[in-house]
Scaffold this motif. Structure first.
Motif, mmCIF file in Angstrom:
data_model
loop_
_atom_site.group_PDB
_atom_site.id
_atom_site.type_symbol
_atom_site.label_atom_id
_atom_site.label_comp_id
_atom_site.label_asym_id
_atom_site.label_seq_id
_atom_site.Cartn_x
_atom_site.Cartn_y
_atom_site.Cartn_z
ATOM 1 N N THR A 77 2.080 -12.789 -0.637
ATOM 2 C CA THR A 77 0.719 -12.482 -0.169
ATOM 3 C C THR A 77 -0.273 -13.589 -0.507
ATOM 4 O O THR A 77 -1.426 -13.517 -0.115
ATOM 5 C CB THR A 77 0.192 -11.166 -0.797
ATOM 6 O OG1 THR A 77 0.114 -11.327 -2.215
ATOM 7 C CG2 THR A 77 1.088 -9.986 -0.442
ATOM 8 N N SER A 78 0.179 -14.594 -1.236
ATOM 9 C CA SER A 78 -0.744 -15.639 -1.699
ATOM 10 C C SER A 78 -0.380 -17.010 -1.145
ATOM 11 O O SER A 78 0.744 -17.241 -0.716
ATOM 12 C CB SER A 78 -0.767 -15.691 -3.226
ATOM 13 O OG SER A 78 0.499 -16.092 -3.719
ATOM 14 N N ILE A 108 -5.635 -10.662 2.872
ATOM 15 C CA ILE A 108 -5.985 -9.242 2.743
ATOM 16 C C ILE A 108 -6.136 -8.606 4.124
ATOM 17 O O ILE A 108 -6.478 -9.262 5.103
ATOM 18 C CB ILE A 108 -7.272 -9.017 1.917
ATOM 19 C CG1 ILE A 108 -8.477 -9.695 2.571
ATOM 20 C CG2 ILE A 108 -7.081 -9.472 0.479
ATOM 21 C CD1 ILE A 108 -9.819 -9.287 1.965
ATOM 22 N N GLU A 110 -7.606 -5.035 6.450
ATOM 23 C CA GLU A 110 -8.901 -4.381 6.642
ATOM 24 C C GLU A 110 -9.293 -3.510 5.461
ATOM 25 O O GLU A 110 -10.481 -3.303 5.208
ATOM 26 C CB GLU A 110 -8.884 -3.571 7.934
ATOM 27 C CG GLU A 110 -8.887 -4.450 9.173
ATOM 28 C CD GLU A 110 -8.978 -3.646 10.455
ATOM 29 O OE1 GLU A 110 -9.364 -2.463 10.421
ATOM 30 O OE2 GLU A 110 -8.663 -4.229 11.511
ATOM 31 N N ASP A 111 -8.298 -2.992 4.730
ATOM 32 C CA ASP A 111 -8.584 -2.150 3.557
ATOM 33 C C ASP A 111 -8.848 -2.984 2.302
ATOM 34 O O ASP A 111 -8.985 -2.449 1.215
ATOM 35 C CB ASP A 111 -7.447 -1.170 3.312
ATOM 36 C CG ASP A 111 -6.114 -1.845 3.010
ATOM 37 O OD1 ASP A 111 -6.046 -3.110 3.032
ATOM 38 O OD2 ASP A 111 -5.131 -1.133 2.749
ATOM 39 N N ARG A 112 -8.892 -4.319 2.468
ATOM 40 C CA ARG A 112 -9.133 -5.277 1.383
ATOM 41 C C ARG A 112 -7.996 -5.340 0.362
ATOM 42 O O ARG A 112 -8.174 -5.809 -0.749
ATOM 43 C CB ARG A 112 -10.466 -5.011 0.683
ATOM 44 C CG ARG A 112 -11.647 -5.158 1.604
ATOM 45 C CD ARG A 112 -12.951 -4.946 0.862
ATOM 46 N NE ARG A 112 -14.064 -4.973 1.771
ATOM 47 C CZ ARG A 112 -14.856 -6.023 1.949
ATOM 48 N NH1 ARG A 112 -14.669 -7.115 1.276
ATOM 49 N NH2 ARG A 112 -15.865 -5.960 2.796
ATOM 50 N N ARG A 113 -6.843 -4.879 0.741
ATOM 51 C CA ARG A 113 -5.658 -4.961 -0.115
ATOM 52 C C ARG A 113 -4.781 -6.113 0.373
ATOM 53 O O ARG A 113 -4.782 -6.444 1.554
ATOM 54 C CB ARG A 113 -4.875 -3.649 -0.066
ATOM 55 C CG ARG A 113 -5.622 -2.487 -0.680
ATOM 56 C CD ARG A 113 -4.697 -1.271 -0.728
ATOM 57 N NE ARG A 113 -5.364 -0.136 -1.296
ATOM 58 C CZ ARG A 113 -5.433 0.121 -2.602
ATOM 59 N NH1 ARG A 113 -4.866 -0.698 -3.455
ATOM 60 N NH2 ARG A 113 -6.063 1.178 -3.055
ATOM 61 N N PRO A 114 -4.003 -6.712 -0.565
ATOM 62 C CA PRO A 114 -3.124 -7.825 -0.167
ATOM 63 C C PRO A 114 -2.142 -7.423 0.926
ATOM 64 O O PRO A 114 -1.635 -6.295 0.934
ATOM 65 C CB PRO A 114 -2.392 -8.176 -1.461
ATOM 66 C CG PRO A 114 -3.304 -7.706 -2.550
ATOM 67 C CD PRO A 114 -3.951 -6.460 -2.007
ATOM 68 N N ILE A 115 -1.913 -8.362 1.841
ATOM 69 C CA ILE A 115 -0.927 -8.166 2.903
ATOM 70 C C ILE A 115 0.016 -9.362 2.911
ATOM 71 O O ILE A 115 -0.349 -10.449 2.461
ATOM 72 C CB ILE A 115 -1.590 -7.994 4.296
ATOM 73 C CG1 ILE A 115 -2.419 -9.232 4.664
ATOM 74 C CG2 ILE A 115 -2.416 -6.715 4.345
ATOM 75 C CD1 ILE A 115 -2.946 -9.240 6.082
#
Length: 126
Positions: A77-78, A108, A110-115
């Motif tokens: 995710t990074s 991230i 739309e929910d501001r969580r990592p993707i």
């Protein structure tokens, strides 16, 4: 993926001695890192970490500042982005490396969580 920014150092960007504010430079570097990471991740990214940046070469009013950001590593995710900063005196025709920094950006949703970062389309299929 890469990104290049070119900024001009104006009086409002400097301290009373005519040196570029460090915070302004870091903001420019962060912007370039974010653009490079977004291009690679094809999503919104946020800054997770900034490694040590040493201000060893002063950048002064009137200088042109070229910021070159390049994604050097991709995790799940990074993304790790190397950012190089050069100052240029266009009148004298001089150019010099001033700073190098590494930024860790996280993709991230739309929910501001990592993707997850999608695989690189340029990479050969296994």
């Amino acid at each position: 993926m890469e990104a290049r920014l070119l900024e001009s150092v104006f009086p409002a960007d400097t301290n009373p001695r005519g040196n570029l504010f460090g915070g302004t430079l870091v903001a420019w570097m962060d912007t370039a890192a974010g653009i490079a990471a977004m291009r690679r991740a094809r999503s919104v990214v946020v800054t997770a970490a900034i490694e040590e940046i040493a201000f060893t070469v002063p950048i002064v009013q009137g200088d042109l500042v070229e910021i070159h950001a390049r994604v050097v590593e991709v995790g799940r995710t990074s993304l790790r982005v190397r950012v190089e900063v050069h100052r240029e005196n266009a009148i004298e025709g001089t150019r010099e490396l001033c700073n190098v920094g590494h930024f860790t950006m996280v993709a991230i949703g739309e929910d501001r969580r990592p993707i997850p970062v999608p695989p690189d389309e340029a990479a050969p299929a296994a």
